[in-house]
Design a protein around this motif. Structure first.
Motif, PDB file in Angstrom:
ATOM      1  N   GLY A  79      38.162 -11.916  56.817  1.00  0.00           N
ATOM      2  CA  GLY A  79      38.767 -11.013  57.794  1.00  0.00           C
ATOM      3  C   GLY A  79      40.050 -11.520  58.400  1.00  0.00           C
ATOM      4  O   GLY A  79      40.597 -10.898  59.297  1.00  0.00           O
ATOM      5  N   GLY A  80      40.542 -12.632  57.922  1.00  0.00           N
ATOM      6  CA  GLY A  80      41.725 -13.210  58.545  1.00  0.00           C
ATOM      7  C   GLY A  80      43.028 -12.901  57.853  1.00  0.00           C
ATOM      8  O   GLY A  80      44.090 -13.287  58.309  1.00  0.00           O
ATOM      9  N   GLY A  81      42.976 -12.181  56.737  1.00  0.00           N
ATOM     10  CA  GLY A  81      44.210 -11.880  56.026  1.00  0.00           C
ATOM     11  C   GLY A  81      44.888 -13.130  55.496  1.00  0.00           C
ATOM     12  O   GLY A  81      46.098 -13.286  55.597  1.00  0.00           O
ATOM     13  N   TRP A  82      44.110 -14.035  54.948  1.00  0.00           N
ATOM     14  CA  TRP A  82      44.629 -15.322  54.486  1.00  0.00           C
ATOM     15  C   TRP A  82      45.500 -15.166  53.249  1.00  0.00           C
ATOM     16  O   TRP A  82      45.228 -14.368  52.370  1.00  0.00           O
ATOM     17  N   ALA A  83      46.556 -15.976  53.206  1.00  0.00           N
ATOM     18  CA  ALA A  83      47.446 -16.021  52.046  1.00  0.00           C
ATOM     19  C   ALA A  83      47.857 -17.470  51.833  1.00  0.00           C
ATOM     20  O   ALA A  83      47.821 -18.288  52.757  1.00  0.00           O
ATOM     21  N   THR A  84      48.243 -17.786  50.631  1.00  0.00           N
ATOM     22  CA  THR A  84      48.728 -19.124  50.326  1.00  0.00           C
ATOM     23  C   THR A  84      50.233 -19.131  50.502  1.00  0.00           C
ATOM     24  O   THR A  84      50.937 -18.318  49.906  1.00  0.00           O
ATOM     25  N   ASN A  85      50.738 -20.058  51.346  1.00  0.00           N
ATOM     26  CA  ASN A  85      52.178 -20.109  51.579  1.00  0.00           C
ATOM     27  C   ASN A  85      52.889 -20.888  50.473  1.00  0.00           C
ATOM     28  O   ASN A  85      52.259 -21.339  49.513  1.00  0.00           O
ATOM     29  N   ALA A  86      54.178 -21.078  50.614  1.00  0.00           N
ATOM     30  CA  ALA A  86      55.004 -21.688  49.561  1.00  0.00           C
ATOM     31  C   ALA A  86      54.643 -23.141  49.264  1.00  0.00           C
ATOM     32  O   ALA A  86      54.935 -23.639  48.183  1.00  0.00           O
ATOM     33  N   VAL A  87      53.990 -23.831  50.198  1.00  0.00           N
ATOM     34  CA  VAL A  87      53.596 -25.229  49.954  1.00  0.00           C
ATOM     35  C   VAL A  87      52.110 -25.354  49.621  1.00  0.00           C
ATOM     36  O   VAL A  87      51.558 -26.447  49.606  1.00  0.00           O
ATOM     37  N   GLY A  88      51.459 -24.204  49.366  1.00  0.00           N
ATOM     38  CA  GLY A  88      50.076 -24.226  48.914  1.00  0.00           C
ATOM     39  C   GLY A  88      49.036 -24.285  50.013  1.00  0.00           C
ATOM     40  O   GLY A  88      47.858 -24.524  49.745  1.00  0.00           O
ATOM     41  N   ARG A  89      49.408 -24.050  51.258  1.00  0.00           N
ATOM     42  CA  ARG A  89      48.450 -24.073  52.364  1.00  0.00           C
ATOM     43  C   ARG A  89      48.012 -22.651  52.714  1.00  0.00           C
ATOM     44  O   ARG A  89      48.805 -21.722  52.683  1.00  0.00           O
ATOM     45  N   GLN A  90      46.750 -22.504  53.081  1.00  0.00           N
ATOM     46  CA  GLN A  90      46.225 -21.216  53.509  1.00  0.00           C
ATOM     47  C   GLN A  90      46.706 -20.945  54.935  1.00  0.00           C
ATOM     48  O   GLN A  90      46.593 -21.798  55.811  1.00  0.00           O
ATOM     49  N   VAL A  91      47.228 -19.757  55.160  1.00  0.00           N
ATOM     50  CA  VAL A  91      47.733 -19.377  56.480  1.00  0.00           C
ATOM     51  C   VAL A  91      47.414 -17.908  56.723  1.00  0.00           C
ATOM     52  O   VAL A  91      47.340 -17.116  55.793  1.00  0.00           O
ATOM     53  N   SER A  92      47.182 -17.582  58.001  1.00  0.00           N
ATOM     54  CA  SER A  92      46.798 -16.231  58.401  1.00  0.00           C
ATOM     55  C   SER A  92      47.652 -15.811  59.598  1.00  0.00           C
ATOM     56  O   SER A  92      47.910 -16.608  60.496  1.00  0.00           O
ATOM     57  N   HIS A  93      48.069 -14.538  59.617  1.00  0.00           N
ATOM     58  CA  HIS A  93      48.802 -14.041  60.784  1.00  0.00           C
ATOM     59  C   HIS A  93      47.875 -13.947  61.997  1.00  0.00           C
ATOM     60  O   HIS A  93      48.331 -13.974  63.127  1.00  0.00           O
ATOM     61  N   LYS A  94      46.579 -13.866  61.751  1.00  0.00           N
ATOM     62  CA  LYS A  94      45.603 -13.760  62.830  1.00  0.00           C
ATOM     63  C   LYS A  94      45.182 -15.132  63.360  1.00  0.00           C
ATOM     64  O   LYS A  94      45.033 -15.322  64.559  1.00  0.00           O
ATOM     65  N   TYR A  95      44.997 -16.115  62.457  1.00  0.00           N
ATOM     66  CA  TYR A  95      44.446 -17.414  62.846  1.00  0.00           C
ATOM     67  C   TYR A  95      45.402 -18.588  62.622  1.00  0.00           C
ATOM     68  O   TYR A  95      45.014 -19.732  62.835  1.00  0.00           O
ATOM     69  N   GLY A  96      46.604 -18.344  62.170  1.00  0.00           N
ATOM     70  CA  GLY A  96      47.504 -19.456  61.856  1.00  0.00           C
ATOM     71  C   GLY A  96      46.942 -20.270  60.705  1.00  0.00           C
ATOM     72  O   GLY A  96      46.570 -19.722  59.673  1.00  0.00           O
ATOM     73  N   TYR A  97      46.827 -21.577  60.902  1.00  0.00           N
ATOM     74  CA  TYR A  97      46.257 -22.437  59.866  1.00  0.00           C
ATOM     75  C   TYR A  97      44.745 -22.581  60.011  1.00  0.00           C
ATOM     76  O   TYR A  97      44.106 -23.281  59.246  1.00  0.00           O
ATOM     77  N   GLY A  98      44.161 -21.942  61.012  1.00  0.00           N
ATOM     78  CA  GLY A  98      42.713 -21.941  61.147  1.00  0.00           C
ATOM     79  C   GLY A  98      42.220 -22.759  62.326  1.00  0.00           C
ATOM     80  O   GLY A  98      42.936 -23.020  63.276  1.00  0.00           O
ATOM     81  N   ILE A  99      40.980 -23.207  62.216  1.00  0.00           N
ATOM     82  CA  ILE A  99      40.338 -23.975  63.281  1.00  0.00           C
ATOM     83  C   ILE A  99      40.592 -25.466  63.060  1.00  0.00           C
ATOM     84  O   ILE A  99      40.518 -25.964  61.940  1.00  0.00           O
ATOM     85  N   ILE A 100      40.916 -26.154  64.123  1.00  0.00           N
ATOM     86  CA  ILE A 100      41.231 -27.581  64.025  1.00  0.00           C
ATOM     87  C   ILE A 100      39.947 -28.395  63.937  1.00  0.00           C
ATOM     88  O   ILE A 100      39.027 -28.228  64.738  1.00  0.00           O
ATOM     89  N   ASP A 101      39.891 -29.267  62.972  1.00  0.00           N
ATOM     90  CA  ASP A 101      38.782 -30.209  62.812  1.00  0.00           C
ATOM     91  C   ASP A 101      39.191 -31.474  63.563  1.00  0.00           C
ATOM     92  O   ASP A 101      40.007 -32.268  63.083  1.00  0.00           O
ATOM     93  N   ALA A 102      38.664 -31.670  64.766  1.00  0.00           N
ATOM     94  CA  ALA A 102      39.076 -32.776  65.632  1.00  0.00           C
ATOM     95  C   ALA A 102      38.841 -34.136  64.986  1.00  0.00           C
ATOM     96  O   ALA A 102      39.668 -35.041  65.112  1.00  0.00           O
ATOM     97  N   SER A 103      37.737 -34.302  64.296  1.00  0.00           N
ATOM     98  CA  SER A 103      37.445 -35.571  63.630  1.00  0.00           C
ATOM     99  C   SER A 103      38.477 -35.860  62.533  1.00  0.00           C
ATOM    100  O   SER A 103      38.989 -36.974  62.424  1.00  0.00           O
ATOM    101  N   ALA A 104      38.790 -34.853  61.743  1.00  0.00           N
ATOM    102  CA  ALA A 104      39.798 -35.016  60.696  1.00  0.00           C
ATOM    103  C   ALA A 104      41.170 -35.290  61.296  1.00  0.00           C
ATOM    104  O   ALA A 104      41.940 -36.104  60.770  1.00  0.00           O
ATOM    105  N   LEU A 105      41.478 -34.644  62.428  1.00  0.00           N
ATOM    106  CA  LEU A 105      42.750 -34.859  63.105  1.00  0.00           C
ATOM    107  C   LEU A 105      42.889 -36.309  63.534  1.00  0.00           C
ATOM    108  O   LEU A 105      43.915 -36.959  63.282  1.00  0.00           O
TER     109      LEU A 105
END
Length: 109
Positions: free
Chosen positions: A18-44
């Protein structure tokens, strides 16, 4: 800028249908609704511990001649070539952001 890179690299897709996800020019998933998604604090935090600072920012300012074209529908596409300030101290080597200042003139209907 480092924090922007770390944050988006440690984010995950949320609401994949439901987020309208698309792959941008550098291969990352991005959504106009969610941006890059939910931040994984541990991974950050893990990524931040080993992060290498991004190179110094270069700001390239270029202008163009007036395109002076009629827009005949509800959308229009215009192309503008740029050198990225090639050959001078502000030469763009990594593109992070683009800002465009556009002036439109129209007659009243």
């Amino acid at each position: 800028r480092d924090m922007q890179h770390i944050t988006l690299r440690s984010s995950n897709v949320v609401d994949p249908h439901g987020g309208g996800w698309a792959t941008n020019a550098v291969g990352r998933q991005v959504s106009h609704k969610y941006g890059y998604g939910i931040i994984d604090a541990s991974a950050l935090v893990s990524l931040a511990k080993t992060w290498t600072t991004v190179p110094e920012q270069h700001i390239c300012v270029e202008s163009s001649k007036s395109l002076n074209r009629a827009v005949t529908s509800s959308s229009a596409t215009f192309k503008l070539a740029t050198t990225g300030c090639r050959g001078n101290r502000n030469e763009v080597r990594y593109l992070e952001h683009v800002q465009a200042r556009i002036t439109l003139r129209t007659n009243r209907r």
